[in-house]
Design an enzyme around this catalytic site. Structure first.
Site, PDB file in Angstrom:
ATOM      1  N   GLY A  12     -40.592  15.836   2.375  1.00  0.00           N
ATOM      2  CA  GLY A  12     -41.416  16.795   1.643  1.00  0.00           C
ATOM      3  C   GLY A  12     -40.902  17.161   0.267  1.00  0.00           C
ATOM      4  O   GLY A  12     -40.025  16.511  -0.284  1.00  0.00           O
ATOM      5  N   LEU A  18     -36.467  10.302  -9.741  1.00  0.00           N
ATOM      6  CA  LEU A  18     -37.049  11.518  -9.165  1.00  0.00           C
ATOM      7  C   LEU A  18     -36.433  11.784  -7.801  1.00  0.00           C
ATOM      8  O   LEU A  18     -36.208  10.860  -7.019  1.00  0.00           O
ATOM      9  CB  LEU A  18     -38.567  11.357  -9.023  1.00  0.00           C
ATOM     10  CG  LEU A  18     -39.358  11.310 -10.313  1.00  0.00           C
ATOM     11  CD1 LEU A  18     -40.850  11.129 -10.018  1.00  0.00           C
ATOM     12  CD2 LEU A  18     -39.154  12.583 -11.118  1.00  0.00           C
ATOM     13  N   GLN A  47     -30.601   3.141   2.895  1.00  0.00           N
ATOM     14  CA  GLN A  47     -31.493   3.566   3.972  1.00  0.00           C
ATOM     15  C   GLN A  47     -32.462   2.449   4.355  1.00  0.00           C
ATOM     16  O   GLN A  47     -32.622   2.121   5.537  1.00  0.00           O
ATOM     17  CB  GLN A  47     -32.257   4.812   3.523  1.00  0.00           C
ATOM     18  CG  GLN A  47     -33.387   5.224   4.431  1.00  0.00           C
ATOM     19  CD  GLN A  47     -33.956   6.574   4.030  1.00  0.00           C
ATOM     20  OE1 GLN A  47     -33.403   7.601   4.356  1.00  0.00           O
ATOM     21  NE2 GLN A  47     -35.067   6.566   3.306  1.00  0.00           N
ATOM     22  N   GLY A  73     -38.523   3.929  -0.103  1.00  0.00           N
ATOM     23  CA  GLY A  73     -38.219   3.839  -1.532  1.00  0.00           C
ATOM     24  C   GLY A  73     -36.896   3.131  -1.780  1.00  0.00           C
ATOM     25  O   GLY A  73     -35.932   3.287  -1.034  1.00  0.00           O
ATOM     26  N   GLN A  74     -36.875   2.378  -2.865  1.00  0.00           N
ATOM     27  CA  GLN A  74     -35.676   1.629  -3.260  1.00  0.00           C
ATOM     28  C   GLN A  74     -34.557   2.546  -3.740  1.00  0.00           C
ATOM     29  O   GLN A  74     -33.402   2.158  -3.738  1.00  0.00           O
ATOM     30  CB  GLN A  74     -36.080   0.659  -4.376  1.00  0.00           C
ATOM     31  CG  GLN A  74     -35.008  -0.271  -4.824  1.00  0.00           C
ATOM     32  CD  GLN A  74     -35.558  -1.311  -5.797  1.00  0.00           C
ATOM     33  OE1 GLN A  74     -36.665  -1.829  -5.627  1.00  0.00           O
ATOM     34  NE2 GLN A  74     -34.798  -1.605  -6.837  1.00  0.00           N
ATOM     35  N   LYS A  75     -34.915   3.781  -4.120  1.00  0.00           N
ATOM     36  CA  LYS A  75     -33.872   4.716  -4.544  1.00  0.00           C
ATOM     37  C   LYS A  75     -32.839   4.884  -3.426  1.00  0.00           C
ATOM     38  O   LYS A  75     -31.651   4.942  -3.672  1.00  0.00           O
ATOM     39  CB  LYS A  75     -34.458   6.080  -4.902  1.00  0.00           C
ATOM     40  CG  LYS A  75     -33.401   7.011  -5.467  1.00  0.00           C
ATOM     41  CD  LYS A  75     -33.970   8.353  -5.779  1.00  0.00           C
ATOM     42  CE  LYS A  75     -34.217   9.142  -4.526  1.00  0.00           C
ATOM     43  NZ  LYS A  75     -33.278  10.253  -4.333  1.00  0.00           N
ATOM     44  N   ASP A  76     -33.328   4.953  -2.191  1.00  0.00           N
ATOM     45  CA  ASP A  76     -32.448   5.046  -1.028  1.00  0.00           C
ATOM     46  C   ASP A  76     -32.214   3.633  -0.487  1.00  0.00           C
ATOM     47  O   ASP A  76     -32.653   3.290   0.599  1.00  0.00           O
ATOM     48  CB  ASP A  76     -33.090   5.955   0.026  1.00  0.00           C
ATOM     49  CG  ASP A  76     -33.316   7.355  -0.496  1.00  0.00           C
ATOM     50  OD1 ASP A  76     -32.489   8.231  -0.252  1.00  0.00           O
ATOM     51  OD2 ASP A  76     -34.345   7.580  -1.191  1.00  0.00           O
ATOM     52  N   HIS A 120     -42.753  10.077  -4.079  1.00  0.00           N
ATOM     53  CA  HIS A 120     -43.458  10.177  -2.791  1.00  0.00           C
ATOM     54  C   HIS A 120     -44.931   9.771  -2.965  1.00  0.00           C
ATOM     55  O   HIS A 120     -45.503   9.099  -2.110  1.00  0.00           O
ATOM     56  CB  HIS A 120     -43.420  11.618  -2.266  1.00  0.00           C
ATOM     57  CG  HIS A 120     -42.051  12.134  -1.929  1.00  0.00           C
ATOM     58  ND1 HIS A 120     -41.453  13.158  -2.638  1.00  0.00           N
ATOM     59  CD2 HIS A 120     -41.173  11.783  -0.965  1.00  0.00           C
ATOM     60  CE1 HIS A 120     -40.264  13.408  -2.100  1.00  0.00           C
ATOM     61  NE2 HIS A 120     -40.068  12.601  -1.102  1.00  0.00           N
TER      62      HIS A 120
HETATM   63  P1  AMP Z   1     -37.248  11.923   0.975  1.00  0.00           P
HETATM   64  O1  AMP Z   1     -38.395  12.855   1.118  1.00  0.00           O
HETATM   65  O2  AMP Z   1     -36.378  12.201  -0.202  1.00  0.00           O
HETATM   66  O3  AMP Z   1     -36.484  11.689   2.260  1.00  0.00           O
HETATM   67  O4  AMP Z   1     -37.884  10.509   0.634  1.00  0.00           O
HETATM   68  C1  AMP Z   1     -38.943   9.976   1.383  1.00  0.00           C
HETATM   69  C2  AMP Z   1     -39.190   8.556   0.925  1.00  0.00           C
HETATM   70  O5  AMP Z   1     -39.470   8.568  -0.476  1.00  0.00           O
HETATM   71  C3  AMP Z   1     -37.960   7.647   1.118  1.00  0.00           C
HETATM   72  O6  AMP Z   1     -38.402   6.356   1.515  1.00  0.00           O
HETATM   73  C4  AMP Z   1     -37.370   7.601  -0.265  1.00  0.00           C
HETATM   74  O7  AMP Z   1     -36.651   6.415  -0.523  1.00  0.00           O
HETATM   75  C5  AMP Z   1     -38.611   7.675  -1.132  1.00  0.00           C
HETATM   76  N1  AMP Z   1     -38.283   8.173  -2.465  1.00  0.00           N
HETATM   77  C6  AMP Z   1     -37.536   9.269  -2.785  1.00  0.00           C
HETATM   78  N2  AMP Z   1     -37.407   9.370  -4.122  1.00  0.00           N
HETATM   79  C7  AMP Z   1     -38.068   8.309  -4.653  1.00  0.00           C
HETATM   80  C8  AMP Z   1     -38.300   7.857  -5.984  1.00  0.00           C
HETATM   81  N3  AMP Z   1     -37.821   8.489  -7.051  1.00  0.00           N
HETATM   82  N4  AMP Z   1     -39.037   6.737  -6.149  1.00  0.00           N
HETATM   83  C9  AMP Z   1     -39.539   6.068  -5.070  1.00  0.00           C
HETATM   84  N5  AMP Z   1     -39.352   6.445  -3.806  1.00  0.00           N
HETATM   85  C10 AMP Z   1     -38.631   7.556  -3.593  1.00  0.00           C
END
Ligand code: AMP
Length: 282
Positions: free
Chosen positions: A31, A184, A153, A147-150, A37
């Protein structure tokens, strides 16, 4: 859009869709939505007839002293954003409905979880794998988007899916960034104005490594030290967690760049622990 809050309701909804011959795409999140997201949701919307987004600040992936309580939350705004992307179900469970008081079953991929973020967050990825597998089982989704940022993961989840023969396809989306290059993150709000002003240097350091690779540098130690020197000058508010060059799939450290290579980092900026990475191409 329907908001569901219990695992039983989610499973029943998804079973009914499958019975009607409809396929399902899943986007797991914690969230506090940003454009990253939203990109995952927009992409997921095009992948299947039905789109499920989960919004769950998963206690199992936070270690002692981490930011579980402080993690930013805005369910109302998030629900409006999800709805605007054509999400069919937003799944927002209470922690108690996902974890029984005597919960005792964990999914782990230790080989891939010991380095990078796993070094300072030893229980993080077992919490991620466990909750993500629950979501895969509850939805029976045909495809899930990460997301590739993680990077670590998604590499771990791909391995879990392969090793356990989970019948799901994993798609990974490129990192969405601010105009100044900062990845982001929901955690960016933790930063002071001063920290925020320096934070784009994280990405610039990684791009500098890419420039050196393009110019012929292959030695991972040299690349790492070049980035650290640059950060010492331009990112004085940053406190390094790690900076590493690894094989993108096995996540094993690399000495030389002779093929696919990932440079990944985590840097503390005040209260925010920020991660980023770059695929180095020679
Ligand atoms: P989170 O809510 O941070 O756990 O992220 C949920 C999903 O969004 C995960 O698959 C993350 O890798 C992806 N995500 C988070 N930040 C970014 C971003 N800046 N760009 C693309 N995907 C993201």
């Amino acid at each position: 859009m329907q908001i569901l809050t219990t695992p039983q309701d989610l499973a029943a909804r998804c079973r009914a869709w499958h019975a009607a011959g409809e396929d399902i795409a899943l986007v797991p999140t914690m969230g506090y939505y940003h454009a990253g997201h939203e990109d995952l949701m927009a992409h997921g919307r095009g992948l299947a007839k039905r789109l499920v987004v989960s919004l769950f600040v998963n206690p199992a992936q936070f270690g002692p002293g981490e930011d579980l309580e402080a993690y930013p939350r805005d369910a109302e705004r998030d629900a409006a954003i999800a709805e605007s992307h054509g999400v069919d179900v937003l799944f927002m469970p209470e922690p108690g409905s996902m974890y029984a008081p005597d919960h005792a079953t964990w999914v782990e991929v230790p080989d891939l979880a010991k380095g990078l973020c796993g070094q300072s967050r030893p229980i993080h990825f077992r919490g991620v794998c466990t909750v993500v597998l629950k979501l895969f089982l509850l939805t029976g989704a045909e495809v899930a988007v990460f997301g590739q940022k993680d990077w670590q993961q998604q590499a771990i989840i791909r391995r879990m899916v392969r090793d356990l023969n989970v019948p799901i396809r994993i798609e990974t989306r490129p990192t969405t960034r601010e105009a100044d290059g900062l990845a982001l993150s929901s955690r960016n709000v933790y930063m002071t104005a001063q920290e925020r002003a320096q934070a784009p240097e994280i990405r610039r350091g990684l791009l500098y490594a890419q420039k050196l690779v393009s110019e012929g540098e292959k030695n991972a130690v040299v690349l790492r030290e070049a980035v650290l020197r640059r950060w010492a000058e331009r990112l004085p508010l940053g406190r390094l967690d790690y900076l590493a060059v690894v094989d993108p799939e096995s996540l094993n450290p690399l000495d030389e760049i002779n093929g696919p290579a990932l440079m990944a980092c985590a840097v503390h900026m005040g209260k925010a622990r920020l991660i980023d990475n770059i695929l180095l191409r020679s």
